[in-house]
Structure formats: structure tokens, C-alpha cells
Design a protein around this motif. Structure first.
Motif, PDB file in Angstrom:
ATOM      1  N   ARG A 384     -11.749  -5.875   9.339  1.00  0.00           N
ATOM      2  CA  ARG A 384     -11.281  -4.484   9.256  1.00  0.00           C
ATOM      3  C   ARG A 384     -11.351  -3.978   7.815  1.00  0.00           C
ATOM      4  N   ALA A 385     -10.978  -4.848   6.864  1.00  0.00           N
ATOM      5  CA  ALA A 385     -11.053  -4.455   5.454  1.00  0.00           C
ATOM      6  C   ALA A 385     -12.491  -4.111   5.071  1.00  0.00           C
ATOM      7  N   TYR A 386     -13.415  -4.967   5.470  1.00  0.00           N
ATOM      8  CA  TYR A 386     -14.831  -4.674   5.204  1.00  0.00           C
ATOM      9  C   TYR A 386     -15.240  -3.371   5.885  1.00  0.00           C
ATOM     10  N   GLU A 387     -14.778  -3.175   7.121  1.00  0.00           N
ATOM     11  CA  GLU A 387     -15.134  -1.959   7.844  1.00  0.00           C
ATOM     12  C   GLU A 387     -14.628  -0.721   7.107  1.00  0.00           C
ATOM     13  N   MET A 388     -13.396  -0.774   6.576  1.00  0.00           N
ATOM     14  CA  MET A 388     -12.853   0.373   5.863  1.00  0.00           C
ATOM     15  C   MET A 388     -13.673   0.671   4.606  1.00  0.00           C
ATOM     16  N   ALA A 389     -14.233  -0.373   4.005  1.00  0.00           N
ATOM     17  CA  ALA A 389     -15.058  -0.175   2.813  1.00  0.00           C
ATOM     18  C   ALA A 389     -16.481   0.234   3.159  1.00  0.00           C
ATOM     19  N   GLY A 390     -16.789   0.330   4.445  1.00  0.00           N
ATOM     20  CA  GLY A 390     -18.118   0.769   4.858  1.00  0.00           C
ATOM     21  C   GLY A 390     -19.152  -0.326   4.896  1.00  0.00           C
ATOM     22  N   VAL A 391     -18.720  -1.595   4.895  1.00  0.00           N
ATOM     23  CA  VAL A 391     -19.671  -2.706   4.993  1.00  0.00           C
ATOM     24  C   VAL A 391     -20.175  -2.797   6.427  1.00  0.00           C
ATOM     25  N   THR A 392     -21.463  -3.019   6.605  1.00  0.00           N
ATOM     26  CA  THR A 392     -22.088  -3.077   7.919  1.00  0.00           C
ATOM     27  C   THR A 392     -22.901  -4.362   8.056  1.00  0.00           C
ATOM     28  N   ALA A 496     -21.787   1.480  -8.797  1.00  0.00           N
ATOM     29  CA  ALA A 496     -21.248   0.887  -7.574  1.00  0.00           C
ATOM     30  C   ALA A 496     -19.876   1.463  -7.257  1.00  0.00           C
ATOM     31  N   GLU A 497     -19.563   1.532  -5.972  1.00  0.00           N
ATOM     32  CA  GLU A 497     -18.267   2.008  -5.496  1.00  0.00           C
ATOM     33  C   GLU A 497     -17.295   0.830  -5.459  1.00  0.00           C
ATOM     34  N   LEU A 498     -16.093   1.002  -6.022  1.00  0.00           N
ATOM     35  CA  LEU A 498     -15.126  -0.090  -6.128  1.00  0.00           C
ATOM     36  C   LEU A 498     -14.038   0.022  -5.056  1.00  0.00           C
ATOM     37  N   PHE A 499     -13.652  -1.141  -4.503  1.00  0.00           N
ATOM     38  CA  PHE A 499     -12.592  -1.204  -3.500  1.00  0.00           C
ATOM     39  C   PHE A 499     -11.635  -2.333  -3.868  1.00  0.00           C
ATOM     40  N   ASP A 500     -10.378  -1.986  -3.999  1.00  0.00           N
ATOM     41  CA  ASP A 500      -9.320  -2.955  -4.308  1.00  0.00           C
ATOM     42  C   ASP A 500      -8.816  -3.552  -2.993  1.00  0.00           C
ATOM     43  N   ILE A 501      -8.822  -4.886  -2.879  1.00  0.00           N
ATOM     44  CA  ILE A 501      -8.371  -5.556  -1.657  1.00  0.00           C
ATOM     45  C   ILE A 501      -7.155  -6.422  -1.979  1.00  0.00           C
ATOM     46  N   PRO A 502      -6.001  -6.136  -1.403  1.00  0.00           N
ATOM     47  CA  PRO A 502      -4.804  -6.928  -1.681  1.00  0.00           C
ATOM     48  C   PRO A 502      -4.713  -8.151  -0.784  1.00  0.00           C
ATOM     49  N   GLY A 503      -3.720  -8.989  -1.048  1.00  0.00           N
ATOM     50  CA  GLY A 503      -3.481 -10.150  -0.214  1.00  0.00           C
ATOM     51  C   GLY A 503      -2.746 -11.231  -0.972  1.00  0.00           C
ATOM     52  N   PRO A 517     -12.166   4.924   1.286  1.00  0.00           N
ATOM     53  CA  PRO A 517     -13.176   5.660   0.524  1.00  0.00           C
ATOM     54  C   PRO A 517     -12.639   6.844  -0.269  1.00  0.00           C
ATOM     55  N   GLU A 518     -11.376   7.246  -0.012  1.00  0.00           N
ATOM     56  CA  GLU A 518     -10.773   8.296  -0.837  1.00  0.00           C
ATOM     57  C   GLU A 518     -10.350   7.762  -2.201  1.00  0.00           C
ATOM     58  N   HIS A 519     -10.181   6.442  -2.310  1.00  0.00           N
ATOM     59  CA  HIS A 519      -9.917   5.741  -3.578  1.00  0.00           C
ATOM     60  C   HIS A 519      -8.628   6.180  -4.273  1.00  0.00           C
ATOM     61  N   ASP A 520      -7.622   6.538  -3.485  1.00  0.00           N
ATOM     62  CA  ASP A 520      -6.348   6.890  -4.111  1.00  0.00           C
ATOM     63  C   ASP A 520      -5.190   6.076  -3.539  1.00  0.00           C
ATOM     64  N   CYS A 521      -5.488   5.038  -2.740  1.00  0.00           N
ATOM     65  CA  CYS A 521      -4.421   4.288  -2.094  1.00  0.00           C
ATOM     66  C   CYS A 521      -4.966   2.995  -1.507  1.00  0.00           C
ATOM     67  N   ILE A 522      -4.042   2.150  -1.045  1.00  0.00           N
ATOM     68  CA  ILE A 522      -4.352   0.959  -0.260  1.00  0.00           C
ATOM     69  C   ILE A 522      -3.781   1.172   1.135  1.00  0.00           C
ATOM     70  N   HIS A 523      -4.616   1.134   2.152  1.00  0.00           N
ATOM     71  CA  HIS A 523      -4.104   1.131   3.525  1.00  0.00           C
ATOM     72  C   HIS A 523      -3.714  -0.300   3.867  1.00  0.00           C
ATOM     73  N   TYR A 524      -2.514  -0.469   4.403  1.00  0.00           N
ATOM     74  CA  TYR A 524      -2.100  -1.819   4.779  1.00  0.00           C
ATOM     75  C   TYR A 524      -1.986  -1.928   6.292  1.00  0.00           C
ATOM     76  N   PRO A 575       3.612   8.631   1.026  1.00  0.00           N
ATOM     77  CA  PRO A 575       3.951   9.248   2.312  1.00  0.00           C
ATOM     78  C   PRO A 575       2.810  10.098   2.864  1.00  0.00           C
ATOM     79  N   GLY A 576       2.869  10.342   4.181  1.00  0.00           N
ATOM     80  CA  GLY A 576       1.915  11.239   4.818  1.00  0.00           C
ATOM     81  C   GLY A 576       0.613  10.550   5.186  1.00  0.00           C
ATOM     82  N   ARG A 577      -0.198  11.279   5.968  1.00  0.00           N
ATOM     83  CA  ARG A 577      -1.507  10.776   6.400  1.00  0.00           C
ATOM     84  C   ARG A 577      -2.507  10.888   5.257  1.00  0.00           C
ATOM     85  N   CYS A 578      -3.406   9.914   5.194  1.00  0.00           N
ATOM     86  CA  CYS A 578      -4.466   9.937   4.190  1.00  0.00           C
ATOM     87  C   CYS A 578      -5.549  10.921   4.614  1.00  0.00           C
ATOM     88  N   SER A 579      -6.192  11.517   3.648  1.00  0.00           N
ATOM     89  CA  SER A 579      -7.264  12.463   3.945  1.00  0.00           C
ATOM     90  C   SER A 579      -8.489  11.776   4.531  1.00  0.00           C
TER      91      SER A 579
END
Length: 703
Positions: A384-392, A496-503, A517-524, A575-579
Motif C-alpha cells: 500500500r505504501a508503494y501504491e501511495m507513492a505511485g510505484v507500479t 526525483a520525487e521524494l517520499f518519506d516512509i515511517p515505521g 503525492p501532495e508531500h505535506d503529510c504522512i498518511h498512516y 486534521p481534515g481530509r487530504c487534498s
């Protein structure tokens, strides 16, 4: 040389007619005891007809069927059950108004067994399908398709067959349920059950079997070892004949409708690992069910949690709302270390399939155990993390993180393979190989720590190969990074587009969320754990948007569940839904920690570890400071350790003490540090806790 066992089932020159229409033409087939044989073919190929003829439900017009050396060509279905054969039919053919128990008991009706023996066999079947035990008195017609398939297979297994005939067990089932069914088939095979498997999903059937027969137009068009069919390119070319990617029908298998037998990746364009719920209310309901399950599971499975919960006056039935989460006790890293080597264990040892450990380097590490479900869940949400980053599946993912007992490398690789991308598992370090692979394999995604990404970016720039590589995304984790550091990595990687992955190891490993891809948050992944943000001093909740300590509670983790685990990481809820449109909640990137732990070059280091090392070196004092800096040019982190010499120790020992300190830090913490020895009493003292850690690596904002 050992002689191969005689076939337990042999079909010779079999023909079957439906009136004037002929369905099978001279079929020859053998199944040896203890093996799984697949019979694959398109709809209408004659697979089900063959099984029904073997089972005695259809009368052959020609040929013979031998079972254990005896001719059973004209034997009835009841007679076949008594001889040791059972069928799980296509379409399940359950009695919808009867209960699960009653449907299962029909499997031994022809055997006329006593009640005690029926009960023993029932227990065996329910142990294979625990979900049925929960629905044993439920009408079969009210079950899901997957549960009905379990009943159909269980009914056949009630007869304890020597040969089990399975007809299209995955028909109409969701992929996850299909996985469960085929896991059961693998387990049955390993336990010695002989299986003849009919399955239109040829790839799954071949993976589950030892030998395969390809059926088309009522005739066997080929037979051979299943693994050779799946893996041998020459054999595949022989099967495929003149077929091509554009015209599979031109091949022998394509003409038989078996175009789902393939070595190339399947079409994953419709595959998604995102949760199915669409509203916050559905998410909250899911979390409550998960919280109730976790408390019940931990209470009944873990002596540690049972004691903690009883001390807090909590029993599983007390959890009736998400607000009850605040009544639960906290779990800490110290609890994990105290419980070494199997802390928080809540399942029997035979259910544990793996352990991973944190990257601490002295004393007792934080070790976490995993069941197979834990591993599968981790793989799924990492995908799912890869999917959110657009990896195919078209991506090539170069993995430059540590392998072994650490969670990083394993998580990145298994998640990559789950989503269908190509994994290039290089591991950490080895800059020459990393650069060579970027060039040779044209990797499109690079996975590493933030500092490794910066180091690689600098090296790519230095070697002048930025325009020769194909990195489009950088996925990094394990340590904090600033806005300026991210910008520099992106620029030197050619945009390159950067994606922060927590864990963290305690919470499965990396992949527990992802920058979108909005690059302003981490979806958990709120469907796998509940996240609280608390004041680290009062442990009371803070308002959304305020910084505090991240506390997590898992919702489905089996081997080592977490109940209000204090991660010590500092972040805030956004708070709130992400764009970006995702319903999954989000938090900011990690800002820091509420304790003194520091991460240096991928290693977690606690002041207590340094205390222990320094106290073991005669001639050193107890006061010290650790200064962490980052070189802007190279992106490398540096550590300097300033230590007081002991009281009364002369300056002539400073060089000796410095060398011994460097050696012990390297030997026990696996990191290299600069060491400076200073006079006793020269470092500042405080009536409160002295500041010993000075982390100057992050000089600007993280968001």
C-alpha cells in the motif's frame, strides 16, 4: 535407485458421452500417493466431467478407472467414498438451510460412523478452518462464498479420504480468500493427502501441484512437472509453439484457453491495497472491532498483558467504545527489553514464523515475533505504501537498506514484490555497486535512509551520471530530514520525487504509513493501528495540530500486539481530509523524540549504552557530551564524544584513553566517533538532568 510408487489412481483410455455428445476422448491420467496433481484447462475442456466420472457420478462409455489397483469403473459414488475417495464439487453444492455442522456431517453419512468418531473428525476439520468453528450452528446459505468453499472442502475431508478431488476451489472467490484456500491445499499436501486438483486458474494450480495435465477439447494435450512448466523457458516455448504476446491463441496452450499460464507479470492495473471503507464512521467501527479483538487476544494470550490489564481493572468485555482506549495501560520500550527474548508474546511458539529486532547495539535488543498473518499483513500494507507513492509493476526498485535481523530490507523487498515491481536488493553501502546498478538496471525507485540518499545523490553528481540513470522516486525513512536536505537530494538525483516512509520494528517494521503525492503529510494505516498524540509529560491527549508523543495500539497484530505503546517519536495529527483524496488520516513527519535516543547512521543509540561503555574503561569520568553534526557538502553525519577523564588521572593517559574509547564505541555500537578527553570537572553540571546530547544535524524546518 528407489522405484517410484505405483499410482493410487490410474485412468486409462477414458471416454464419456452426454447422450450423443462426446465429452472425453481417450483420457489417460495417473496420480501417485501423497502427491498433488493439477488438471488445468479452459471452460468446457472436460475437467469437471473427468472428476465426476472418477467419483462414480458419471458412467464412462469406455476405458477403465483403477483405484489402489482395483477396477472401480462402474462403482457408485457411495462406494467410492467407502473406498477412500471424496469430492469437493464445483459450485460447492451445499444444503443452504442446514447448518455448517449438519453439512459437514453429510461427508461421513456413507461411512456409518459412531458419534464419538464423527466428533473427532469434526474437530480435525474445524482446526483447519477456524472460521467455521465460529459459525458451526449457522445456516450454510448465509455464509460468504469463501466460507461456503471451506464447508465444501471440510465436508470432503470428514471422510479422511486417501484421494481428495477438488473441483474449482477458487471459483468466484476474492483474491484474499483464494489465498486462504490455496494455503489449505498446500497444508493438506504437506500432510500427505493425495489431491487431484481441477482449477481454471492455471498459475495457482501449477504452483500448488507436483504434476500437471493440460486438458483441451476433452483430450490431454500435454503433461509434465508443474514447476518445469512454470520455470523452464524452453519448456514454455515448446508449449506455446507459435504463440506470441499479441496472438496467444496461436499457441497450443492459448488455443486451449490457458492464457493465464504465464511467466510474465499479471495485469495489476486494477489491484489495490487501499482499505475498502469510504467514511470515517466505517473506519471508527473497524477500529473498535480491532481494539476489542486486541485486548481480548492480549488478555488471553499474554501473561504480561493479562497482569497489566488486571492491575488496571480492565477485562476484555469492558471495551465498548474507542473512548475506552484511554483506560488501557501504557507499554514501553523497557517492557520489551525486560521481556527479552520474546516480549509481549501472545501466541504459542509453534505459530511464530519469524523474529526481527531493533537496531540497538548493546544490552537486550527489542525483539518482536511474527505469525504468518503478521507477515502477510505487513507485506500487504507495505505494498500500500508503494501504491501511495505511485510505484507500479513497471518500476525497478533498488533497495539500499539493511538486511538480516533488521526489518528494513525484508520489508522493502517483500512489499515491492507484492505490488509486482522488480526488486534490486543491493543492501546498504557499497557505493560503486549502487551506482553501477543504477546504470545497468535503470532502476526507477531508490529506497534508503535519508543520509544514504544524500550520500548517493552527491556521488551521482560527482560522477556526472545524473543524466544516465532513471531514478524517478526516492523512498527514504529511518531518520529525520529537513526541507533543505530533501530539496538537495531531489535536485542531485535529477529531479526525483521524494517520499518519506515511517515505521518501527515494534509496529511490524517500515511501511506503517507513507507520504502522499501532495508531500505535506504522512498518511498512516489507521485500519491496522490507532494513533494517539499525547503530551509526553502528562500523557494527556493534545489537540489536533499540536505536537506530542506518538502512542500506538495495534488492531490485528497476533504474535506481539501493542497496547498504547509509547514510541517516543514527536509528531502531530493533521486534521481534515487530504487534498490527495485519501480517507486515511495523516500526521506530520517525525520532528524528534521525547527521550534521549539518537539515530546515527542507521543505529539507535541510547545514552545508557554510552554510559555502560564509558564506565567500563578505567580512567574515565562519568560526565560526557555527544555532538552530532552533518556535513552539508557530503551529507554525512559525524559524531564527536567529549569525555572527562577520571578524578586524579594524569594527562599522560589521555591518548591511551582516547584510543580505547574509540575502539570500544566501534566494537559495541558499530559506529565511528571522534573522541576528545578533557579535564575532570570541565563539563557543566546541573542540579537537574544534564544535557548530554547535542544534535545539530537539522538546521531548518522538517515541513
Amino acid at each position: 535407485m528407489n522405484k517410484a510408487p505405483s499410482p493410487i489412481l490410474r485412468v486409462s483410455d477414458l471416454e464419456v458421452h452426454y447422450g450423443a455428445a462426446q465429452a472425453l476422448f481417450g483420457v489417460d491420467l495417473e496420480v501417485r500417493e501423497g502427491e498433488t496433481v493439477a488438471l488445468v484447462g479452459a471452460n468446457g475442456a472436460g475437467k469437471t466431467t473427468l472428476l465426476r466420472a472418477i467419483m462414480g457420478l458419471l458412467r464412462p462409455s469406455r476405458g477403465t478407472i483403477l483405484f489402489d489397483g482395483r477396477d472401480v469403473t462402474r462403482t457408485s459414488a457411495v462406494g467410492m467414498v467407502r473406498r477412500g475417495m471424496a469430492l469437493s464439487p464445483e459450485g460447492r453444492e451445499l444444503f443452504g438451510t442446514l447448518t455448517v455442522r449438519e453439512n459437514l456431517e453429510l461427508g461421513v453419512l456413507a461411512l456409518k460412523l459412531g458419534r464419538s468418531e464423527i466428533n473427532r473428525r469434526m474437530e480435525e476439520v474445524l482446526s483447519r478452518f477456524p472460521r467455521l468453528a465460529e459459525r458451526i450452528e449457522q445456516q450454510a446459505g448465509t455464509l460468504s462464498g469463501g466460507e461456503q468453499q471451506m464447508v465444501a472442502m471440510g465436508r470432503a475431508l470428514m471422510a479422511r479420504p486417501r484421494v481428495l478431488l477438488l473441483d474449482e476451489p477458487s471459483l468466484g472467490l476474492a483474491p484474499l480468500i483464494t489465498d486462504i484456500i490455496f494455503d489449505t491445499i498446500h497444508q493438506l499436501s504437506r500432510s500427505g493427502v493425495t489431491i487431484l486438483l481441477v482449477e481454471q486458474n492455471a498459475a495457482r494450480a501449477l504452483e500448488a501441484s507436483k504434476k500437471a495435465y493440460l486438458l483441451a477439447g476433452g483430450k490431454i494435450v500435454h503433461q509434465g512437472d508443474s514447476d518445469r512448466l512454470l520455470a523452464d523457458s524452453r519448456l514454455r516455448r515448446a508449449f506455446l509453439g507459435a504463440g506470441s504476446e499479441d496472438r496467444p491463441e496461436a499457441s497450443r496452450i492459448g488455443a486451449a484457453g490457458l492464457t493465464n499460464i504465464r511467466l510474465e507479470k499479471p495485469d495489476m492495473s486494477t489491484q489495490s491495497f487501499m482499505p475498502s471503507f469510504t467514511t470515517e464512521e466505517e473506519l471508527r467501527e473497524h477500529q473498535l472491532r480491532g481494539l476489542q479483538w486486541t485486548v481480548n487476544h492480549a488478555f488471553n494470550g499474554s501473561s504480561f498483558y493479562r497482569t497489566r490489564l488486571e492491575e488496571a481493572g480492565i477485562r476484555p468485555g469492558d471495551i465498548t467504545s474507542l473512548a475506552d482506549l484511554r483506560r488501557l495501560p501504557f507499554t514501553t520500550a523497557e517492557d520489551l527489553k525486560d521481556g527479552y527474548p520474546f516480549p509481549l508474546r501472545s501466541v504459542p511458539f509453534e505459530q511464530i514464523v519469524r523474529i526481527h529486532a531493533s537496531s540497538g547495539t548493546t544490552g537486550k535488543r527489542k525483539v518482536l515475533a511474527y505469525t504468518q498473518k503478521d507477515v502477510d499483513d505487513w507485506i500487504s500494507f507495505f505494498a500500500r505504501a508503494y501504491e501511495m507513492a505511485g510505484v507500479t509493476p513497471l518500476d525497478r526498485v533498488q533497495i539500499a537498506v539493511g538486511y538480516g535481523v533488521w526489518t528494513a530490507g525484508m520489508g522493502f523487498q517483500l512489499g515491492c514484490e507484492k505490488i509486482g515491481a522488480m526488486a534490486v536488493p543491493v543492501g546498504p553501502g557499497n557505493i560503486d555497486m549502487q551506482c553501477q546498478f543504477l546504470l545497468d538496471f535503470q532502476s526507477t525507485v531508490f529506497c534508503s535512509t535519508a543520509s544514504m540518499a544524500l550520500l548517493m545523490a552527491e556521488e551521482i553528481h560527482k560522477r556526472g551520471i545524473a543524466d544516465k540513470i532513471n531514478i524517478q522516486k526516492v523512498i527514504y525513512g529511518s531518520e529525520r530530514s529537513s526541507v533543505s536536505m530533501r530539496k538537495k537530494i531531489s535536485e542531485l538525483f535529477g529531479g526525483a520525487e521524494l517520499f518519506d516512509i515511517p515505521g518501527m520494528t515494534e509496529l511490524y517494521g517500515p511501511g506503517t504509513g507513507m507520504e502522499c503525492p501532495e508531500h505535506d503529510c504522512i498518511h498512516y494505516w489507521a485500519d491496522y493501528y490507532i494513533l494517539e498524540i499525547l503530551d509526553p509529560d502528562t500523557l494527556e491527549p493534545v489537540e489536533d495540530g499540536e505536537w506530542g508523543e506518538m502512542v500506538v495500539t495495534t488492531l490485528c497484530k497476533e504474535a506481539a500486539p501493542l497496547i498504547r505503546y509509547r514510541t517516543r517519536d514527536i509528531t502531530r495529527i493533521i486534521p481534515g481530509r487530504c487534498s490527495c483524496g485519501s480517507i486515511l488520516p495523516r500526521h506530520s513527519r517525525i520532528k524528534g523524540r521525547s527521550d534521549d535516543m539518537m539515530k546515527f547512521r542507521g543505529v539507535n543509540i541510547y545514552p545508557s549504552s554510552i554510559d555502560a561503555i564509558l564506565s567500563g574503561i578505567p580512567g574515565l569520568g562519568s560526565e560526557y557530551q555527544v555532538h552530532l553534526t552533518r556535513d552539508d557538502a557530503s551529507g554525512r553525519d559525524f559524531m564527536k564524544l567529549i569525555v572527562e577523564q577520571g578524578e586524579g588521572v594524569g594527562p599522560e593517559r589521555r591518548m591511551e584513553l582516547m584510543k580505547e574509547t574509540v575502539h570500544q564505541i566501534k566494537r559495541q555500537l558499530l559506529v565511528t566517533t571522534e573522541v576528545e578527553i578533557v579535564d575532570y570537572g570541565s563539563l557543566p553540571r546541573s542540579q537537574r538532568k544534564s544535557q548530554r546530547i547535542f544534535d545539530n544535524r537539522i538546521k531548518d524546518d522538517i515541513v
